[in-house]
Write an enzyme that holds these catalytic residues in place. Structure first.
Site, short mmCIF file in Angstrom:
data_model
loop_
_atom_site.label_atom_id
_atom_site.label_comp_id
_atom_site.label_asym_id
_atom_site.label_seq_id
_atom_site.Cartn_x
_atom_site.Cartn_y
_atom_site.Cartn_z
N GLU A 33 39.57 37.63 38.74
CA GLU A 33 39.38 37.13 39.93
C GLU A 33 38.31 37.58 40.93
OE1 GLU A 33 41.36 35.10 41.58
OE2 GLU A 33 42.85 34.57 40.02
N TYR A 58 42.66 39.89 47.10
CA TYR A 58 42.89 40.70 46.18
C TYR A 58 41.57 41.04 45.38
CZ TYR A 58 44.52 41.41 41.22
OH TYR A 58 44.47 41.77 39.99
N SER A 68 39.30 42.59 37.11
CA SER A 68 39.84 41.21 36.97
C SER A 68 38.84 40.11 37.15
CB SER A 68 41.03 41.21 38.15
OG SER A 68 41.42 39.87 38.46
#
Length: 331
Positions: free
Chosen positions: A130, A152, A128
């Protein structure tokens, strides 16, 4: 013989598009679900009847070993995760166990199956954007250092490096796609893009008057989930496993999204329809995330086909139709 693929997290938007793509290509598709008796799984089996569902849980290694042995997959796509970033602060341990530790478990299950059966399995890990978090360069590419800003993101970094470790340690064909934000009408309503498209549809139909949001200046690189599913498949067709950033290379703010979404229903001034609640602002917001997918374009021949404007309008049109049917009792 048909190729066989096992997909974890199959009932999410990525799993739905990937299952459709693989089915069109003649694969036998298997989906891992933690429980058969939930509404999401039931709806998925109705819309994707060609997928064989297998019970299993990313937290339970033995269930994964059984699932892989049953599916005998040529390819495994690990899309399973607790993927709603905003809630990962409230569920940091569970997010870490599922989103991070779950990657180790599925890799171990594949490694065990390969050793016992002699069958090669290609593995895709859903990494990801992120992971970049407090981005150290703009745009972000495969060589950009990670600085995650949420539980996360931290868990995704663990899964990403574990995938690399199994590739380098055991020679597994294990690739990671560092996917930037991607959306669709299949997106869950807890995500801001779908929350906006659904709320705008309901505002058009007179079913609500406002939508409550957090930071309107947050910026992301948003693409179409269907395009990104194709990139996942392309990675596992390569002779050599590798990691790829998948992104559009464009960045847009929540304000840009609101402009297009409200324009689709003929509203040019949307401020009276938007409320701000600081509770929806992340404890640690990420920096400007925009991806450089040059490597994927050069090596995979991948290009995004759906632009940002088209994506937002597609989602609003879908939700206008969906909410109209619900209001009429047709759903």
């Amino acid at each position: 013989m048909s190729k066989r693929a096992l997909i974890t997290g199959i009932t999410g938007q990525d799993g739905m598009y990937l299952a459709e793509l693989l089915h069109e290509k003649g694969y036998d598709v298997f989906g891992l679900v933690a429980g058969q008796n939930n509404l999401r799984t039931q709806l998925f089996t109705e819309s994707h009847p060609y997928v064989e569902m297998i019970s299993g849980n990313l937290l339970d290694l033995m269930s994964l070993i059984r699932a892989v042995a049953h599916a005998k997959p040529d390819e495994v796509y690990n899309l399973g995760a607790l993927s709603f970033v905003a809630s990962s602060w409230q569920n940091a341990r569970l997010t870490s166990d599922v989103t991070g530790g779950g990657v180790l478990n599925i890799l171990e299950a594949i490694h065990f199956f390969q050793d016992s059966s002699g069958q090669d399995v290609r593995f895709y890990q859903a990494s990801s954007s992120e992971m970049f978090g407090k981005a150290q360069q703009v745009p972000q590419a495969e060589s950009t250092p990670f600085w995650p800003r949420s539980p996360y993101g931290v868990a995704k970094v663990y899964g990403h490096y574990m995938t690399i470790n199994y590739r380098e340690s055991y020679g597994m064909h294990a690739s990671s796609g560092v996917l930037f934000n991607h959306e669709s009408p299949y997106r869950g309503t807890e995500f801001v893009t779908r929350k906006i498209s659904q709320s705008v549809a309901r505002i058009k139909l007179g079913l609500q008057n406002t939508v409550t949001l957090g930071n309107l200046d947050a910026q992301r690189d948003w693409g179409f989930a269907g395009d990104y599913a194709e990139a996942m498949w392309l990675m596992l067709q390569q002779d050599e496993a590798d990691d790829y950033v998948i992104a559009t290379g464009e960045t847009h703010s929540i304000r840009d999204l609101l402009d297009i979404a409200f324009d689709e229903i003929g509203v040019s001034e949307w401020h009276d329809h938007v409320d701000i609640n600081p509770a929806f602002v992340r404890p640690a917001e990420v920096s400007l995330l925009v991806g450089d997918s040059s490597k994927a374009r050069d090596k995979l021949g991948w290009r995004p086909k759906v632009g940002f404007d088209e994506l937002v309008r597609m989602m609003v049109r879908h939700d206008v139709d969906d909410q109209s049917k619900r209001a009429a009792g047709a759903l």
